[in-house]
Design a protein around this motif. Structure first.
Motif, PDB file in Angstrom:
ATOM      1  N   SER A   7       0.841  -1.195   0.000  1.00  0.00           N
ATOM      2  CA  SER A   7       0.000   0.000   0.000  1.00  0.00           C
ATOM      3  C   SER A   7       0.879   1.249   0.000  1.00  0.00           C
ATOM      4  N   THR A   8       1.994   1.194   0.744  1.00  0.00           N
ATOM      5  CA  THR A   8       2.937   2.314   0.752  1.00  0.00           C
ATOM      6  C   THR A   8       3.495   2.544  -0.642  1.00  0.00           C
ATOM      7  N   GLU A   9       3.860   1.470  -1.330  1.00  0.00           N
ATOM      8  CA  GLU A   9       4.417   1.595  -2.677  1.00  0.00           C
ATOM      9  C   GLU A   9       3.402   2.202  -3.632  1.00  0.00           C
ATOM     10  N   GLU A  10       2.146   1.790  -3.502  1.00  0.00           N
ATOM     11  CA  GLU A  10       1.101   2.355  -4.363  1.00  0.00           C
ATOM     12  C   GLU A  10       0.934   3.857  -4.108  1.00  0.00           C
ATOM     13  N   ALA A  11       1.022   4.249  -2.838  1.00  0.00           N
ATOM     14  CA  ALA A  11       0.907   5.672  -2.513  1.00  0.00           C
ATOM     15  C   ALA A  11       2.049   6.466  -3.135  1.00  0.00           C
ATOM     16  N   PHE A  12       3.265   5.892  -3.126  1.00  0.00           N
ATOM     17  CA  PHE A  12       4.406   6.558  -3.752  1.00  0.00           C
ATOM     18  C   PHE A  12       4.209   6.683  -5.259  1.00  0.00           C
ATOM     19  N   VAL A  13       3.753   5.625  -5.900  1.00  0.00           N
ATOM     20  CA  VAL A  13       3.524   5.662  -7.349  1.00  0.00           C
ATOM     21  C   VAL A  13       2.432   6.685  -7.686  1.00  0.00           C
ATOM     22  N   SER A  14       1.424   6.774  -6.825  1.00  0.00           N
ATOM     23  CA  SER A  14       0.366   7.774  -7.024  1.00  0.00           C
ATOM     24  C   SER A  14       0.946   9.177  -7.030  1.00  0.00           C
ATOM     25  N   LEU A  15       1.887   9.428  -6.115  1.00  0.00           N
ATOM     26  CA  LEU A  15       2.536  10.732  -6.055  1.00  0.00           C
ATOM     27  C   LEU A  15       3.424  10.975  -7.268  1.00  0.00           C
ATOM     28  N   TYR A  16       3.999   9.904  -7.798  1.00  0.00           N
ATOM     29  CA  TYR A  16       4.868  10.065  -8.969  1.00  0.00           C
ATOM     30  C   TYR A  16       4.059  10.537 -10.181  1.00  0.00           C
ATOM     31  N   PHE A  17       2.924   9.886 -10.438  1.00  0.00           N
ATOM     32  CA  PHE A  17       2.137  10.236 -11.624  1.00  0.00           C
ATOM     33  C   PHE A  17       1.302  11.501 -11.408  1.00  0.00           C
ATOM     34  N   LYS A  18       0.720  11.622 -10.205  1.00  0.00           N
ATOM     35  CA  LYS A  18      -0.130  12.785  -9.881  1.00  0.00           C
ATOM     36  C   LYS A  18      -1.188  13.043 -10.971  1.00  0.00           C
ATOM     37  N   SER A  19      -1.730  11.987 -11.515  1.00  0.00           N
ATOM     38  CA  SER A  19      -2.694  12.150 -12.610  1.00  0.00           C
ATOM     39  C   SER A  19      -4.130  11.876 -12.173  1.00  0.00           C
ATOM     40  N   ARG A  20      -4.326  11.179 -11.064  1.00  0.00           N
ATOM     41  CA  ARG A  20      -5.679  10.888 -10.593  1.00  0.00           C
ATOM     42  C   ARG A  20      -5.904  11.615  -9.272  1.00  0.00           C
ATOM     43  N   ARG A  21      -6.484  12.799  -9.376  1.00  0.00           N
ATOM     44  CA  ARG A  21      -6.716  13.637  -8.196  1.00  0.00           C
ATOM     45  C   ARG A  21      -7.999  13.193  -7.498  1.00  0.00           C
TER      46      ARG A  21
END
Length: 567
Positions: A290-304
């Motif tokens: 879940s932590t890794e997914e949160a990091f990837v979410s921050l990397y793309f920043k495409s789904r607000r």
């Protein structure tokens, strides 16, 4: 029993020296003698004595030449020079070679006793310091709050420090297995020049204030949560789910908490944050995913996920290029646990290990050269941020190693993974040279322990003597290394921590000033108010009015309210 050798070309002097009665009195054993510097050097290399007593004028090799070779070979024992000549030049050379005492013959028994007593006392102190450092390491391992936090760090990141390989039993105290699920919020502080230049003390106070804000808000709306500090300008908030709940509703509640955190951090710390939301995991062992997914979410920043706040989740779909990059991230091209390993190596002065981390990262990802240069530069910027942050935590930051515009200009000019590797390793080598020149490195564990202990016990009648007793170390020694490493006295640091906590309590708006004074360790309210004004520029009531006004106006925009008692 300490070991000594005597080196003199006069056998009569050697016999007299061996026959004096003070050896047993001081716990010293004479293990050999030699008649010139060459023989003396061989004797010392063989016997490795704690104390060397030597003449200067000797055949074959004189005493000063012998001492110079000893220093080149890093001999760490005590060297006492006995000279039959009052020659200033020889004395000056001996001083340059850092001898422990320079005495002119003949020497009285009283003087010899004083000189040898001083030597053995210094040897004893050095040995005690080494034992204390070893004891400190053992204390850190059994200090329960420290172990629990380290274990939580492992659970959230999926990595483990080698020094904590034997604490699996901590899992029995970790109650995550009783929850129905877990998800992770990763909070990323937007880098600013102000944050980059924080000292070790200010950095810890800054994170203390940040933790207070996040902890207060999470405690209100999600009590079953835990905050874990990560590398660089990131931290993770682990949210536990204690009952079967609708997944969409749970995510929505987590997003609402993330929005409140972003708003409060901006209001009180004048800092912008972005927050990534991981998916819900049913097993505690999957929390790191879940932590890794949160990091990837921050990397793309495409789904607000929020209208106003910077809260993001994993994209529901990818473009072809994004999908290729996402696969790279999943395969370790954005390995936050590798960043943690790099930060640990830097913080503990293991520069060779840090270099190995960078080299392994490049070697393991053969496809890295296919990644667009813009993404490579992003990774390099992140890695450099990790290094700078770890240096700040270690307290060994000097101007050349603060993040500068020149550094980021060099990164922006990179076009290949090889350039990135060479630049990072060159900078790490430069940092290594600074570490070697710094006396702070060997004291970091002790200072880290003191800082952690202060943050956990600030409300008590706390003194450095109390901490010294817990670590079986001298108060003066701890005081010296704390000031040397942080640039602050222990008393000043304790006061700053208490004032930061008082500010957080004022922000809560649940307590009167006299209650806050007692809660942060001050029974004398006027004295507390004086200190508060000294460190913040205003008295507690004024600060309350400032926070009340700022937070209330922002809260109204979000249809929330906070009530404050009359002070």
């Amino acid at each position: 029993m300490w070991r000594a050798v005597i080196i003199d070309d006069e056998q009569k002097i050697i016999r007299i020296m061996q026959g004096i009665a003070i050896w047993n009195e001081l716990g010293i054993e004479v293990v050999g003698d030699a008649g010139d510097g060459k023989e003396g050097l061989e004797l010392i290399m063989t016997e490795q004595p704690d104390i060397v007593i030597t003449d200067i004028y000797m055949p074959v090799m004189n005493g000063l030449a012998m001492i110079e070779q000893l220093r080149e070979s890093r001999y760490a024992g005590k060297i006492i020079v006995l000279s039959g000549y009052s020659d200033f030049e020889y004395a000056r050379q001996a001083l340059r070679l850092q001898v422990d005492d320079y005495l002119n013959k003949p020497i009285s028994l009283t003087t010899m006793r004083e000189v040898l007593g001083k030597a053995t006392a210094e040897l004893e102190a050095a040995m005690q310091e080494q034992l204390q450092n070893e004891r400190l390491k053992d204390m850190l391992l059994v200090y329960e709050p420290y172990v629990q936090k380290k274990w939580m760090y492992y659970v959230v990141t999926g990595s483990r420090d080698a020094d904590f390989s034997a604490i699996e039993e901590a899992n029995s105290k970790f109650k995550a297995s009783t929850y129905k699920g877990h998800l992770v919020l990763v909070i990323e502080m937007i880098r600013t020049e102000r944050i980059a230049k924080l000292s070790m003390v200010d950095h810890n106070l800054f994170y203390f204030a940040l933790n207070n804000i996040i902890g207060e808000l999470a405690g209100e709306s999600w009590p079953q949560s835990e905050l874990v500090e990560l590398y660089s300008h990131h931290c993770a908030l682990l949210l536990h789910i204690d009952e079967e709940r609708n997944e969409a509703a749970t995510i929505a509640e987590a997003v609402k908490l993330a929005e409140r955190i972003a708003q409060a951090v901006h209001t009180f710390l004048k800092l912008e944050v972005s927050i990534g939301v991981g998916s819900i995991k049913r097993e505690w062992s999957a929390i790191a995913a879940s932590t890794e997914e949160a990091f990837v979410s921050l990397y793309f920043k495409s789904r607000r996920l929020s209208r106003e706040g910077q809260v993001f989740a994993l994209p529901e779909s990818f473009t072809k290029e994004e999908h290729q990059l996402y696969l790279g991230l999943k395969q370790g091209l954005h390995p936050f646990h590798m960043y943690q390993e790099l930060a640990e190596a830097i913080a503990h002065a293991r520069i060779d290990q840090a270099v190995a981390v960078i080299q392994r990262f490049i070697i393991q990802h053969d496809g890295i050269n296919k990644i667009p240069a813009a993404h490579l530069r992003h990774f390099c910027s992140e890695l450099w941020g990790v290094i700078i942050h770890a240096l700040a935590q270690s307290g060994i930051v000097s101007d050349p190693f603060q993040a500068s515009s020149d550094d980021y200009a060099a990164i922006e000019a990179m076009t290949s993974a090889q350039e990135m590797e060479r630049w990072l390793i060159e900078r790490l080598r430069q940092i290594g040279e600074q570490f070697l020149a710094s006396a702070n490195v060997k004291h970091l564990q002790a200072v880290e322990f003191i800082i952690r202990y202060v943050h956990e016990h600030y409300e008590k009648e706390l003194t450095l003597t109390d901490i010294a007793e817990k670590l079986a170390m001298s108060r003066s020694y701890l005081s010296h290394i704390f000031k040397q490493t942080t640039g602050e006295t222990f008393g000043n640091y304790l006061t700053k921590v208490r004032i930061e906590k008082a500010k957080a309590l004022i922000m809560e708006g649940k307590h009167l000033i006299y209650q806050i004074s007692e809660m942060v360790g001050y029974k004398n309210v006027p004295y507390f108010s004086t200190l508060f004004k000294k460190y913040t520029g205003m008295n507690p009531t004024q600060l309350f009015e400032t926070y009340n006004s700022g937070f209330s106006s922002n809260s109204e925009n979000n249809q929330t309210s906070t009530s404050y008692p009359t002070l």
